[in-house]
Motif scaffolding. Structure first.
Motif, PDB file in Angstrom:
ATOM      1  N   SER A 146      -2.554  -0.043  10.868  1.00 42.81           N
ATOM      2  CA  SER A 146      -1.193   0.145  11.376  1.00 42.81           C
ATOM      3  C   SER A 146      -0.242  -0.973  10.951  1.00 42.81           C
ATOM      4  O   SER A 146       0.963  -0.769  10.861  1.00 42.81           O
ATOM      5  CB  SER A 146      -1.212   0.261  12.903  1.00 42.81           C
ATOM      6  OG  SER A 146      -1.738  -0.909  13.501  1.00 42.81           O
ATOM      7  N   GLY A 147      -0.791  -2.151  10.689  1.00 41.81           N
ATOM      8  CA  GLY A 147       0.055  -3.264  10.272  1.00 41.81           C
ATOM      9  C   GLY A 147       0.038  -3.522   8.785  1.00 41.81           C
ATOM     10  O   GLY A 147       0.624  -4.504   8.309  1.00 41.81           O
ATOM     11  N   LEU A 148      -0.615  -2.643   8.053  1.00 40.30           N
ATOM     12  CA  LEU A 148      -0.742  -2.845   6.606  1.00 40.30           C
ATOM     13  C   LEU A 148       0.499  -2.286   5.917  1.00 40.30           C
ATOM     14  O   LEU A 148       0.484  -1.220   5.299  1.00 40.30           O
ATOM     15  CB  LEU A 148      -2.013  -2.166   6.094  1.00 40.30           C
ATOM     16  CG  LEU A 148      -2.540  -2.595   4.717  1.00 40.30           C
ATOM     17  CD1 LEU A 148      -2.820  -4.085   4.672  1.00 40.30           C
ATOM     18  CD2 LEU A 148      -3.783  -1.813   4.369  1.00 40.30           C
ATOM     19  N   LYS A 149       1.603  -3.024   6.049  1.00 37.41           N
ATOM     20  CA  LYS A 149       2.883  -2.554   5.544  1.00 37.41           C
ATOM     21  C   LYS A 149       3.826  -3.738   5.365  1.00 37.41           C
ATOM     22  O   LYS A 149       3.614  -4.807   5.944  1.00 37.41           O
ATOM     23  CB  LYS A 149       3.497  -1.561   6.526  1.00 37.41           C
ATOM     24  CG  LYS A 149       3.756  -2.155   7.909  1.00 37.41           C
ATOM     25  CD  LYS A 149       4.245  -1.109   8.899  1.00 37.41           C
ATOM     26  CE  LYS A 149       4.449  -1.716  10.285  1.00 37.41           C
ATOM     27  NZ  LYS A 149       4.892  -0.712  11.274  1.00 37.41           N
ATOM     28  N   ALA A 150       4.849  -3.535   4.565  1.00 38.68           N
ATOM     29  CA  ALA A 150       5.929  -4.506   4.455  1.00 38.68           C
ATOM     30  C   ALA A 150       6.998  -4.154   5.479  1.00 38.68           C
ATOM     31  O   ALA A 150       7.160  -2.983   5.849  1.00 38.68           O
ATOM     32  CB  ALA A 150       6.514  -4.497   3.051  1.00 38.68           C
ATOM     33  N   VAL A 151       7.701  -5.171   5.971  1.00 45.06           N
ATOM     34  CA  VAL A 151       8.741  -4.937   6.976  1.00 45.06           C
ATOM     35  C   VAL A 151      10.050  -5.582   6.530  1.00 45.06           C
ATOM     36  O   VAL A 151      10.066  -6.624   5.881  1.00 45.06           O
ATOM     37  CB  VAL A 151       8.330  -5.495   8.364  1.00 45.06           C
ATOM     38  CG1 VAL A 151       7.174  -4.708   8.938  1.00 45.06           C
ATOM     39  CG2 VAL A 151       7.993  -6.978   8.289  1.00 45.06           C
ATOM     40  N   GLU A 293      -0.888   9.935 -11.104  1.00 40.72           N
ATOM     41  CA  GLU A 293      -1.678  11.161 -11.300  1.00 40.72           C
ATOM     42  C   GLU A 293      -3.127  10.839 -11.679  1.00 40.72           C
ATOM     43  O   GLU A 293      -4.012  11.691 -11.582  1.00 40.72           O
ATOM     44  CB  GLU A 293      -1.023  12.050 -12.374  1.00 40.72           C
ATOM     45  CG  GLU A 293      -1.234  11.618 -13.823  1.00 40.72           C
ATOM     46  CD  GLU A 293      -0.327  10.473 -14.267  1.00 40.72           C
ATOM     47  OE1 GLU A 293      -0.273  10.217 -15.475  1.00 40.72           O
ATOM     48  OE2 GLU A 293       0.311   9.837 -13.407  1.00 40.72           O
ATOM     49  N   LEU A 294      -3.369   9.589 -12.099  1.00 45.27           N
ATOM     50  CA  LEU A 294      -4.726   9.159 -12.438  1.00 45.27           C
ATOM     51  C   LEU A 294      -5.325   8.272 -11.348  1.00 45.27           C
ATOM     52  O   LEU A 294      -6.508   8.389 -11.019  1.00 45.27           O
ATOM     53  CB  LEU A 294      -4.717   8.378 -13.760  1.00 45.27           C
ATOM     54  CG  LEU A 294      -4.182   9.092 -14.997  1.00 45.27           C
ATOM     55  CD1 LEU A 294      -4.232   8.143 -16.190  1.00 45.27           C
ATOM     56  CD2 LEU A 294      -5.003  10.346 -15.287  1.00 45.27           C
ATOM     57  N   LEU A 295      -4.510   7.372 -10.813  1.00 47.60           N
ATOM     58  CA  LEU A 295      -4.984   6.381  -9.850  1.00 47.60           C
ATOM     59  C   LEU A 295      -4.015   6.318  -8.692  1.00 47.60           C
ATOM     60  O   LEU A 295      -2.820   6.073  -8.886  1.00 47.60           O
ATOM     61  CB  LEU A 295      -5.077   4.995 -10.514  1.00 47.60           C
ATOM     62  CG  LEU A 295      -5.976   4.891 -11.747  1.00 47.60           C
ATOM     63  CD1 LEU A 295      -5.702   3.588 -12.485  1.00 47.60           C
ATOM     64  CD2 LEU A 295      -7.435   4.964 -11.336  1.00 47.60           C
ATOM     65  N   SER A 296      -4.506   6.508  -7.474  1.00 50.03           N
ATOM     66  CA  SER A 296      -3.636   6.453  -6.300  1.00 50.03           C
ATOM     67  C   SER A 296      -4.423   5.916  -5.112  1.00 50.03           C
ATOM     68  O   SER A 296      -5.652   5.864  -5.122  1.00 50.03           O
ATOM     69  CB  SER A 296      -3.053   7.835  -5.982  1.00 50.03           C
ATOM     70  OG  SER A 296      -4.097   8.761  -5.676  1.00 50.03           O
ATOM     71  N   LEU A 297      -3.693   5.515  -4.075  1.00 54.47           N
ATOM     72  CA  LEU A 297      -4.288   4.916  -2.889  1.00 54.47           C
ATOM     73  C   LEU A 297      -3.878   5.702  -1.655  1.00 54.47           C
ATOM     74  O   LEU A 297      -2.710   6.057  -1.500  1.00 54.47           O
ATOM     75  CB  LEU A 297      -3.810   3.459  -2.753  1.00 54.47           C
ATOM     76  CG  LEU A 297      -4.156   2.724  -1.456  1.00 54.47           C
ATOM     77  CD1 LEU A 297      -5.659   2.538  -1.321  1.00 54.47           C
ATOM     78  CD2 LEU A 297      -3.432   1.384  -1.393  1.00 54.47           C
ATOM     79  N   VAL A 298      -4.841   5.970  -0.781  1.00 56.61           N
ATOM     80  CA  VAL A 298      -4.566   6.598   0.505  1.00 56.61           C
ATOM     81  C   VAL A 298      -4.746   5.547   1.591  1.00 56.61           C
ATOM     82  O   VAL A 298      -5.792   4.891   1.656  1.00 56.61           O
ATOM     83  CB  VAL A 298      -5.517   7.785   0.772  1.00 56.61           C
ATOM     84  CG1 VAL A 298      -5.278   8.359   2.171  1.00 56.61           C
ATOM     85  CG2 VAL A 298      -5.335   8.865  -0.287  1.00 56.61           C
ATOM     86  N   VAL A 299      -3.731   5.356   2.421  1.00 60.13           N
ATOM     87  CA  VAL A 299      -3.777   4.354   3.491  1.00 60.13           C
ATOM     88  C   VAL A 299      -3.667   5.060   4.845  1.00 60.13           C
ATOM     89  O   VAL A 299      -2.733   5.833   5.061  1.00 60.13           O
ATOM     90  CB  VAL A 299      -2.630   3.329   3.359  1.00 60.13           C
ATOM     91  CG1 VAL A 299      -2.721   2.280   4.465  1.00 60.13           C
ATOM     92  CG2 VAL A 299      -2.673   2.650   1.995  1.00 60.13           C
TER      93      VAL A 299
END
Length: 323
Positions: A146-151, A293-299
């Protein structure tokens, strides 16, 4: 986007008052005011510096850690609470962004927690280290995404990670993809030896280059008397020396001031925010240089709870009333 073309940054290399949250916080507030008097717009403090990083966990076997661990519980920070109120007041008084690491107590569990106070004293980010490292797993619980973000703050968009979270490239990428402009990193310092400071150097400069952002890194520092109070074993004392490397890095991977590797103090540097565009024009890891389209991240940014309480009778009545 950053509100100023040039932001003055401060990185604090702090000697904590061991096992005393209030005394350490008073030192922190003094450093906040000192940095603001020098024109700083943001100051970053070390990892879990309130009351202090649990250095004992690195040199004591588990069977001997009980008293020190309980002492840490007694001095840990409740959020919000009196300790955060003091820091918030100093941040608001000085009109400065404060990034602070604390041992957070949430009932029966401690967490390695990072706080970002905006210039009005409001906490705009509270995040917990997602995976405590090695010996730390005996001390802290695990955070969530939940805190893995920029603010956004009044001066710039800020992301934070603690210590070896920087060796999780996906955690770093999550902040990069959230377009952090200033990355604030926190390490314990006075740990492992000189190799720890050397590794930190490589890690921080690489993240600045890869993210195309500024990096402000703060580490703690212990003096000889404090080290001897943690362990009387000469050989183990060596494991609590070195490892300090407070620094400020540009998006081009350059030091903006001579790093602090010994002693307590505050490092200052001007951040020319135009350097972000200069770097990203050539290489934007989360833009024109990426291949989603080749490399992506799911958070997963869910704030997980141990129990969710619902009253089905109320829900049924509300549904009936809406008919």
């Amino acid at each position: 986007m950053a509100s100023k073309s040039v932001i003055k940054a401060a990185a604090a290399q702090l000697k904590p008052v061991l096992n005393d949250s209030l005394a350490t916080t008073e030192k922190i507030c003094d450093m906040i005011r000192a940095s603001a008097s020098q024109g700083a717009n943001i100051i970053v403090f070390p990892e879990t510096c309130v009351p202090n990083y649990p250095y004992f966990s690195f040199v004591l076997p588990p069977v001997l850690q009980g008293p020190e661990h309980l002492a840490l519980y007694n001095e840990a920070v409740v959020i919000p609470g009196p300790i955060t109120a003091l820091v918030a007041s100093a941040a608001k008084e000085c009109g400065i962004v404060v990034v602070l690491g604390v041992n957070e107590r949430d009932y029966g569990t401690l967490y390695n927690t990072q706080l970002v106070f905006d210039t009005d004293g409001q906490i705009v980010l509270k995040r917990r280290k997602i995976t405590p490292t090695y010996h730390e797993r005996m001390i802290w619980g695990q955070g969530d995404g939940s805190g893995l973000k920029a603010v956004d703050t009044t001066i710039a968009r800020i992301g934070v990670l603690a210590c070896w979270e920087h060796y999780n490239p996906l955690a770093r990428y999550a902040l990069m993809a959230d377009h952090e402009e200033i990355h604030c990193s926190q390490f314990p310092g006075s740990l492992v030896g000189p190799i720890f400071a050397d590794q930190m150097e490589v890690t921080m400069r690489h993240h600045a280059l890869e993210s195309g952002c500024f990096v402000i890194n703060a580490t703690g520092w212990l003096d000889d008397e404090q080290i001897k109070s943690i362990t009387s074993d000469d050989k183990l004392q060596k494991a609590l020396r070195g490892g300090c490397n407070t620094m400020i890095i540009s998006p081009e991977g350059k030091h903006l001031a001579t790093p602090l590797t010994e002693g307590e103090g505050i490092l200052y540097a001007d951040l020319d925010m135009k350097l972000i565009d200069k770097r990203k024009r050539m290489m934007d890891s989360v833009g024109h240089y990426s291949r989603p389209e080749l490399l992506s991240l799911v958070v997963d940014k869910t704030a997980y709870r141990h129990i969710d309480v619902s009253d089905k009778r109320i829900a049924i009545k509300e549904n009936i009333d809406q008919l």
